[in-house]
Design an enzyme around this catalytic site. Structure first.
Site, PDB file in Angstrom:
ATOM      1  N   LYS A  53       0.844  -1.201   0.000  1.00 28.57           N
ATOM      2  CA  LYS A  53       0.000   0.000   0.000  1.00 28.57           C
ATOM      3  C   LYS A  53       0.879   1.251   0.000  1.00 28.57           C
ATOM      4  CE  LYS A  53      -3.786  -2.363   2.334  1.00 28.57           C
ATOM      5  NZ  LYS A  53      -4.504  -2.663   3.575  1.00 28.57           N
ATOM      6  N   GLN A  97      -4.425  -1.573   9.723  1.00 26.94           N
ATOM      7  CA  GLN A  97      -4.292  -2.879   9.057  1.00 26.94           C
ATOM      8  C   GLN A  97      -4.857  -3.978   9.964  1.00 26.94           C
ATOM      9  OE1 GLN A  97      -3.083  -3.333   5.849  1.00 26.94           O
ATOM     10  NE2 GLN A  97      -3.800  -5.430   6.145  1.00 26.94           N
ATOM     11  N   ASP A 120     -10.873   3.164   4.338  1.00 24.74           N
ATOM     12  CA  ASP A 120     -11.219   1.743   4.188  1.00 24.74           C
ATOM     13  C   ASP A 120     -12.730   1.548   4.173  1.00 24.74           C
ATOM     14  OD1 ASP A 120      -9.108   0.049   3.723  1.00 24.74           O
ATOM     15  OD2 ASP A 120      -8.591  -0.219   5.834  1.00 24.74           O
TER      16      ASP A 120
END
Ligand code: NAP
Length: 284
Positions: A53, A97, A120
């Protein structure tokens, strides 16, 4: 019938070129989009995802900031860091994460992220937006699937869609996004009895269960579109999805490979959400 193999790497590359152009425009106005990535513990798979990422961010001109905590970190430490990042003008996206160590309350961590920086799309506000059809940040993996379908010109309206997998990060938001586009959607999960009686009805089948070879050719209608979200590492080291790719590609009209299908799109849509957030914060 031989399927068209949907090339997620190529579609991603195209979208990333557009994203890089948008970043350049922001930078000309003195705004550098910024993404904060929080990682707790040293899960090797998470470390790879975070590295990918951050590399993808750098390639399109997004600045990324990594915050690493040991596996035994106090949850409050992480919550305090998120609260600080929420206030910073140079951070437009915050992602934690997953998975987190067991002593973390994941819901509490996700709700601490400002809904305006929740790239997200896991904050309840954004989940609610998905339900009422007014999404701010669509969750990256299902967003990537929708972009792949759009790119291939595959019509969604009025189609029978079956989603196999009902997780909060893939299956459920996927179903909602396709319902929003006027598909007739059915969601299957581990307790579904006789999975094949549902999958056989699908014009578009999206599979996100994490089970290799779950979907066999006899379970799918000739000419269907198959999107395989699954990522499974076999004992021999090979990476495969949830479907019998070799068998299905002789029967369906479109199919995504693993790797090289949905995977690259997930990171791309994270970049898209981060840039959209920076554009929104800067008023345009
Ligand atoms: P998850 O949280 O483990 O959820 C799996 C879902 O599949 C659950 O709803 C489960 O049902 C269902 N399921 C499990 N076995 C099944 C079976 N035999 N028949 C029907 N449904 C079954 O996983 P996830 O996070 O959604 O991820 C799913 C897969 O996608 C994994 O392989 C993951 O690595 C992959 N993934 C890929 C990307 C990407 O970028 N390509 C991104 C995220 C995830 P229950 O709810 O009843 O338990």
């Amino acid at each position: 019938m031989t399927a068209k193999i949907i090339d997620g790497v190529a579609v991603s590359a195209k979208i990333r070129t557009d994203i890089a152009t948008r970043v350049t425009k922001l930078r000309e106005r003195g705004i550098t989009p910024g993404l904060a990535v929080i990682m707790v513990g040293d899960n090797p798979a998470s470390a790879v995802y975070v590295r990918n990422k951050m590399r993808a961010c750098a390639e399109v001109g997004i600045q990324s900031f990594k915050y690493s905590f040991p596996a035994d970190a106090a949850p409050q430490q992480v919550l305090d860091t998120i609260a600080e990042l929420n206030k910073r003008d140079d951070i437009h996206g915050i992602l934690v994460q997953l998975p987190l160590p067991p002593h973390f309350a994941i819901a509490q961590v996700l709700q601490t992220i400002s809904a305006d920086k929740d790239v997200d799309g896991f904050h309840l506000y954004n989940v609610g937006g998905l339900v009422v059809g007014d999404t701010v940040f669509p969750p990256c993996t299902p967003y990537g699937v929708v972009k792949l379908l759009e790119h291939e010109g595959i019509e969604i309206e009025g189609k029978n869609v079956v989603v196999v997998g009902a997780s909060n990060i893939v299956g459920k938001p996927m179903a909602l996004m396709l319902m929003q586009r006027d598909a007739t959607v059915c969601i299957c999960h581990a307790k579904t009895r006789d999975l094949a009686q549902f999958t056989i009805l699908a014009d578009i089948l999206v599979v996100a269960a994490g089970k290799p070879n779950l979907i066999l050719p006899q379970m799918v209608r000739t000419g269907a579109v198959v999107i395989d979200v699954g990522i499974n590492r076999l004992p021999n080291g090979r990476l495969v999805g949830d479907t019998d790719f070799e068998g299905l590609k002789e029967k369906v009209s479109y199919i995504t490979p693993v790797p090289g299908g949905v995977g690259p799109m997930t990171v791309t849509m994270l970049l898209a959400n981060t840039v959209a957030s920076a554009e929104r914060a800067s008023g345009g």
